[in-house]
Design a protein around this motif. Structure first.
Motif, PDB file in Angstrom:
ATOM      1  N   ASP A  33       0.855  -1.176   0.000  1.00  0.00           N
ATOM      2  CA  ASP A  33       0.000   0.000   0.000  1.00  0.00           C
ATOM      3  C   ASP A  33       0.892   1.226   0.000  1.00  0.00           C
ATOM      4  O   ASP A  33       1.406   1.631   1.034  1.00  0.00           O
ATOM      5  CB  ASP A  33      -0.911  -0.012   1.223  1.00  0.00           C
ATOM      6  CG  ASP A  33      -1.828   1.191   1.269  1.00  0.00           C
ATOM      7  OD1 ASP A  33      -2.072   1.805   0.214  1.00  0.00           O
ATOM      8  OD2 ASP A  33      -2.312   1.519   2.366  1.00  0.00           O
ATOM      9  N   ARG A  36      -0.304   7.805  -2.127  1.00  0.00           N
ATOM     10  CA  ARG A  36      -0.238   8.636  -3.332  1.00  0.00           C
ATOM     11  C   ARG A  36       0.138  10.058  -2.949  1.00  0.00           C
ATOM     12  O   ARG A  36      -0.312  10.579  -1.939  1.00  0.00           O
ATOM     13  CB  ARG A  36      -1.592   8.662  -4.030  1.00  0.00           C
ATOM     14  CG  ARG A  36      -2.043   7.325  -4.523  1.00  0.00           C
ATOM     15  CD  ARG A  36      -3.402   7.468  -5.166  1.00  0.00           C
ATOM     16  NE  ARG A  36      -3.932   6.175  -5.517  1.00  0.00           N
ATOM     17  CZ  ARG A  36      -5.095   6.007  -6.099  1.00  0.00           C
ATOM     18  NH1 ARG A  36      -5.850   7.052  -6.385  1.00  0.00           N
ATOM     19  NH2 ARG A  36      -5.525   4.807  -6.392  1.00  0.00           N
ATOM     20  N   ASP A  76      -6.813  13.340  -7.046  1.00  0.00           N
ATOM     21  CA  ASP A  76      -5.557  13.058  -6.356  1.00  0.00           C
ATOM     22  C   ASP A  76      -4.617  14.246  -6.226  1.00  0.00           C
ATOM     23  O   ASP A  76      -3.690  14.204  -5.429  1.00  0.00           O
ATOM     24  CB  ASP A  76      -4.794  11.936  -7.073  1.00  0.00           C
ATOM     25  CG  ASP A  76      -5.528  10.611  -7.012  1.00  0.00           C
ATOM     26  OD1 ASP A  76      -6.597  10.537  -6.374  1.00  0.00           O
ATOM     27  OD2 ASP A  76      -5.026   9.648  -7.604  1.00  0.00           O
ATOM     28  N   GLN A  81      -9.399  12.667  -0.111  1.00  0.00           N
ATOM     29  CA  GLN A  81      -9.084  11.243  -0.185  1.00  0.00           C
ATOM     30  C   GLN A  81      -8.686  10.846  -1.603  1.00  0.00           C
ATOM     31  O   GLN A  81      -9.448  11.065  -2.541  1.00  0.00           O
ATOM     32  CB  GLN A  81     -10.288  10.408   0.245  1.00  0.00           C
ATOM     33  CG  GLN A  81     -10.554  10.450   1.722  1.00  0.00           C
ATOM     34  CD  GLN A  81     -11.750   9.588   2.092  1.00  0.00           C
ATOM     35  OE1 GLN A  81     -12.666   9.393   1.308  1.00  0.00           O
ATOM     36  NE2 GLN A  81     -11.733   9.087   3.296  1.00  0.00           N
ATOM     37  N   LEU A  83      -8.951   8.530  -3.705  1.00  0.00           N
ATOM     38  CA  LEU A  83      -9.670   7.314  -4.087  1.00  0.00           C
ATOM     39  C   LEU A  83     -10.615   7.626  -5.237  1.00  0.00           C
ATOM     40  O   LEU A  83     -11.157   8.729  -5.332  1.00  0.00           O
ATOM     41  CB  LEU A  83     -10.475   6.772  -2.899  1.00  0.00           C
ATOM     42  CG  LEU A  83      -9.652   6.421  -1.658  1.00  0.00           C
ATOM     43  CD1 LEU A  83     -10.571   6.201  -0.475  1.00  0.00           C
ATOM     44  CD2 LEU A  83      -8.807   5.193  -1.934  1.00  0.00           C
ATOM     45  N   THR A  84     -10.849   6.644  -6.082  1.00  0.00           N
ATOM     46  CA  THR A  84     -11.723   6.830  -7.241  1.00  0.00           C
ATOM     47  C   THR A  84     -13.118   7.314  -6.850  1.00  0.00           C
ATOM     48  O   THR A  84     -13.626   8.267  -7.459  1.00  0.00           O
ATOM     49  CB  THR A  84     -11.786   5.535  -8.063  1.00  0.00           C
ATOM     50  OG1 THR A  84     -10.452   5.195  -8.471  1.00  0.00           O
ATOM     51  CG2 THR A  84     -12.663   5.701  -9.290  1.00  0.00           C
ATOM     52  N   SER A  86     -14.053   9.093  -4.413  1.00  0.00           N
ATOM     53  CA  SER A  86     -13.925  10.483  -3.999  1.00  0.00           C
ATOM     54  C   SER A  86     -13.808  11.396  -5.214  1.00  0.00           C
ATOM     55  O   SER A  86     -14.487  12.422  -5.309  1.00  0.00           O
ATOM     56  CB  SER A  86     -12.694  10.635  -3.096  1.00  0.00           C
ATOM     57  OG  SER A  86     -12.412  11.981  -2.850  1.00  0.00           O
ATOM     58  N   ILE A 113     -13.942   2.536   1.267  1.00  0.00           N
ATOM     59  CA  ILE A 113     -12.554   2.157   1.018  1.00  0.00           C
ATOM     60  C   ILE A 113     -12.483   0.644   1.127  1.00  0.00           C
ATOM     61  O   ILE A 113     -12.952   0.066   2.109  1.00  0.00           O
ATOM     62  CB  ILE A 113     -11.606   2.793   2.049  1.00  0.00           C
ATOM     63  CG1 ILE A 113     -11.713   4.320   1.994  1.00  0.00           C
ATOM     64  CG2 ILE A 113     -10.169   2.341   1.826  1.00  0.00           C
ATOM     65  CD1 ILE A 113     -10.980   5.021   3.122  1.00  0.00           C
TER      66      ILE A 113
END
Length: 142
Positions: A33, A36, A76, A81, A83-84, A86, A113
């Protein structure tokens, strides 16, 4: 414990560990993990007056406006967040606000998530600590 090395061992992976009590671990798979971080250096955003946050992301308001009123940022490259779900929610709210004349804010409190692993794992909503900060001792956890 940190992983110090990964070596192929037949059909397994041999992990070198920083733990003196357990220096190696043989595993079937390894899930990494990696956080990003926005890659914005070559954009020279300061030349157009766009401010960055202390973490290096583009500073935006609740409507995804940067410090330049005609430039927006979602996803991003912001401190939201990464995340896709988001980014999708931010994009829909931006489009509704700017092109649909329906100003809308995004709440990122309920972005799901998940970890695609075996066993699977997922979370949604507030952490226990966040819930207790917001609602006090009325929180029950199971």
């Amino acid at each position: 414990t940190s992983i110090t090395e990964v070596e192929k061992a037949g059909s397994y992976l041999n992990l070198g560990l920083s733990n003196p009590q357990l220096s190696h671990l043989l595993v079937d798979a390894l899930l990494v993990d990696a956080p990003r971080h926005p890659n914005l250096k070559k954009l020279d955003l300061h030349n157009v007056g766009i401010q960055l946050t202390t973490s290096g992301a583009i500073r935006v308001d609740e409507y995804s406006r940067t410090t330049q009123v005609n430039i927006f940022a979602i996803g991003d490259c912001t401190d939201r967040q990464p995340l896709t779900p988001s980014a999708i929610a931010q994009a829909k709210a931006f489009a509704d606000t700017e092109f649909g004349q329906q100003p809308r804010l995004v709440s990122l409190d309920w972005i799901p998530i998940s970890v695609s692993a075996h066993p699977e794992a997922a979370i949604v909503g507030l952490s226990e600590t966040q819930a207790r900060q917001m609602f006090g001792d009325g929180i029950e956890c199971y």
